[in-house]
Write a protein that holds these residues in place. Sequence first.
Motif, short mmCIF file in Angstrom:
data_model
loop_
_atom_site.label_atom_id
_atom_site.label_comp_id
_atom_site.label_asym_id
_atom_site.label_seq_id
_atom_site.Cartn_x
_atom_site.Cartn_y
_atom_site.Cartn_z
N TRP B 497 0.84 -1.21 0.00
CA TRP B 497 0.00 0.00 0.00
C TRP B 497 0.87 1.25 0.00
N LEU B 500 2.12 1.74 -3.46
CA LEU B 500 1.14 2.13 -4.46
C LEU B 500 0.47 3.47 -4.16
N PHE B 501 0.26 3.75 -2.89
CA PHE B 501 -0.55 4.93 -2.57
C PHE B 501 0.20 6.00 -1.78
N MET B 565 -5.90 -6.26 -7.93
CA MET B 565 -6.26 -5.50 -6.74
C MET B 565 -7.37 -4.51 -7.08
N PRO B 567 -8.47 -1.27 -5.79
CA PRO B 567 -7.98 -0.27 -4.84
C PRO B 567 -9.14 0.22 -3.96
N GLN B 568 -8.81 0.52 -2.72
CA GLN B 568 -9.85 0.98 -1.81
C GLN B 568 -10.52 2.23 -2.37
N CYS B 570 -12.63 2.10 -4.81
CA CYS B 570 -13.00 1.86 -6.21
C CYS B 570 -14.08 0.78 -6.28
N ARG B 576 -7.52 -3.87 -10.91
CA ARG B 576 -6.32 -3.68 -11.73
C ARG B 576 -5.53 -4.97 -11.77
#
Lengths: 214, 578
Positions: B497, B500-501, B565, B567-568, B570, B576
């Motif tokens: 995470w 990615l974020f 995944m 994503p939170q 979404c 993805r």
Amino acid sequence: MKQSFAQAFMYSPNSGSASIKEEYTITVYTENHIGLLTRISIIFSRRKINIESLNTSPSEIPGIHRFNIVIHETEDVVKKLVRQIEKQVEVLKAYYNTNDEIIWQEMALYKVPTSEIAAKAKVERLLRQYGARAVVIRNDYTVFETTGHREETDQLIEVLAPFGLIEFVRSARVAIIKASAGFHEKLREFEQAEPGEEVIENEYLDKQQEVFSM
Amino acid sequence: MEVATAPATANTTQPIMNITGSEVVIRSLLAEGASTVFGYPGGAIMPIYDALYDFNDQLQHILVRHEQGAIHAAQGFARTSGKTGVVFATSGPGATNLVTGLADAMIDSTPVVCITGQVFAHLLGTDAFQETDVINITAPVTKWNYQVTDASEISEVIAKAFYIAGSGRPGPVLVDITKNAQVQKIDFAGHTPCKHIRSYRPKPQVRSEFVEAAAKLINEAERPYILFGQGVILGNAEAEFKAFVEKSGIPAAWTLLGLSALPTNHPLNVGMLGMHGNYGPNVLTNECDVLIAIGMRFDDRVTGRLDKYAKQAKIIHLDIDPAEIDKNVKATVPVWGDCKETLPLLTNLVAQKQHTAWVQRFRDMAEEEHKVVIQDECNPQSGEMTMGEVINLLNKLTNGNAVIVTDVGQHQMVACRYATFNQSRSNVTSGGLGTMGFALPAAIGAKYGAPNRPVVAVIGDGGFQMTIQELGTIMQFGADVKIIILNNNFLGMVRQWQELFLEKRYSFVDITSPDFVQVAKGYYIDGQRITDRSNLETGLQTMLNHKGSYLLEVMVAKENNVFPMVPQGCGVAEIRLK
């Protein structure tokens, strides 16, 4: 895959349903079980919902208790809360109603100096106007009692405040459901078919000196 | 390992005069069919342990190294055996150490009965030594709890505890027994199991009009889609479920806890739902016309963003818990009831069909996922070892017959995505609560619950260190648990995470580990570390062939990510692949 912090963590509630918050009265029939009050109240506190008023007392049938809980929420939330309440093992049944669907009352007690009242206020008129009655009249103070909706009991506070209101207390809401045909009969049959169990309380709290323990 | 599987005892036991409350506890547990207890003694539960001393041949007690280990073991036991797990713990810290496991069992609907000791009744509320308000601490994380202050209550309360824990939607129950009740002598009339509580309705009544409405929707559907959860397993409805799937010809995807309810290789098993689930099952959620949810609760990790979840579909929701209907996703047709009863009714009414073109959509997307994700994850030809290839080899060597117990994080998602299962009750993991440290003790319990099956715990380097002390339990009692540590030297999921974020700001995810093989050796458990792909298969084979517990540490790539995944924040269709 790149995302901003906000996109990743924030949920934008665009889906927000148009439901409006209003006052709901939740009625719960339960067993008389130590700890059940906690189990019911944490259903609200877990979701950070304020309980506006809570009354719990024995119902007309021995062994069965009745809760009246007032909260300010949307119907969707209330519906889910009621299902969670009903899920508790010792809960017999839970309902929710809007104010249109119930008759409700709160009781209030007002303690005022007798001298002030006698000298300045026209007690007769007050009692009549607010449907109040004097519960106790002593030399030093008088206790009035009235029942009604919140606005009504609030009004009398304002009226009595100039005369030196000493103490005030209000009960929780008690409510009866307009469409509750047959509730009493059903409860009675339920209890008769299978009587409730006795509550076992701690019998040992006052026996500290008699018991050896480590 | 010798496990005493207690015979199903007669419904009531014989009356016995003048015995202690503690002995009543043991006799009641035996009458409830308990065979194994996981626990840890202490001051306030000593009388019960004293009574246990005389029953050790009938009631096997596994001494754990921490009470959290006891309850996770009881959970593992319950998940593989289908029976109620039993835990003993003392008052105060013993009881508070159970809280994580209670919360885990509550959210994952696992039947567990915990017996905790409590100070003498006359000391309640005096801040006595090791006194804590266990009833109120555990109220939000138990299905039911009760404090016993008099020995005369014990048998009936234990009967109620087992009935409540195991019936309806199962869950954890805690019975707190004050010490005076444990030592108090009473005439024991015999134990009668509980079959009914007047205020408790474990199963809602099945309403045939809703079953009919559901069948009508299914028969008219062009692209129906089944989501199944643990309810199928908890209801022992695997056969009924399979019959429904096969007659209706509807593709079916599983939640994390529904895994193994339908064999992995079943042609209509299309894979896993949710944040790290399969590509097709997520994307096609938003293309089906009728969604049939069976024994699952639309967790946020399954649905992603709710306002982008299956908006086009009519929803049929089968659940035993009325509070789950409409909780997260509004049902077009709710089917209240035990799916063991409702599924056959539904199967009767649905038309025999094959949705060939629709099922093919799932296969096409699975192929795409295979090319982009799975091939490299499960069969890498070069580079560092991956978690997926370890699971892939494990499948090959166990033929999908092992019970696989996972912890929480990247390895959990990888193991659940790629493990193959032939039979139900084979997947044990902490789903709802996501409890790191769950796997090792749960695997111990899983072995006692399924003594004839191989049990493999797959754990990350972080989670393993949370309950590493339970190696001592294995050492002392010899549970034949195979332990695979997938070591990436990171708290991998949080690192993913952050990568990615959070612009690779790796805040405290770089975790160092002891020499796990040496630690295991210190507990007299054999093991080895695999650092090279060429040794992996033999290493796994050595582990599986080993007599008794074995630890295999596999050094995997440090910075691999789990894909696909969602994503939170979404929708599921925004999953993805990379």
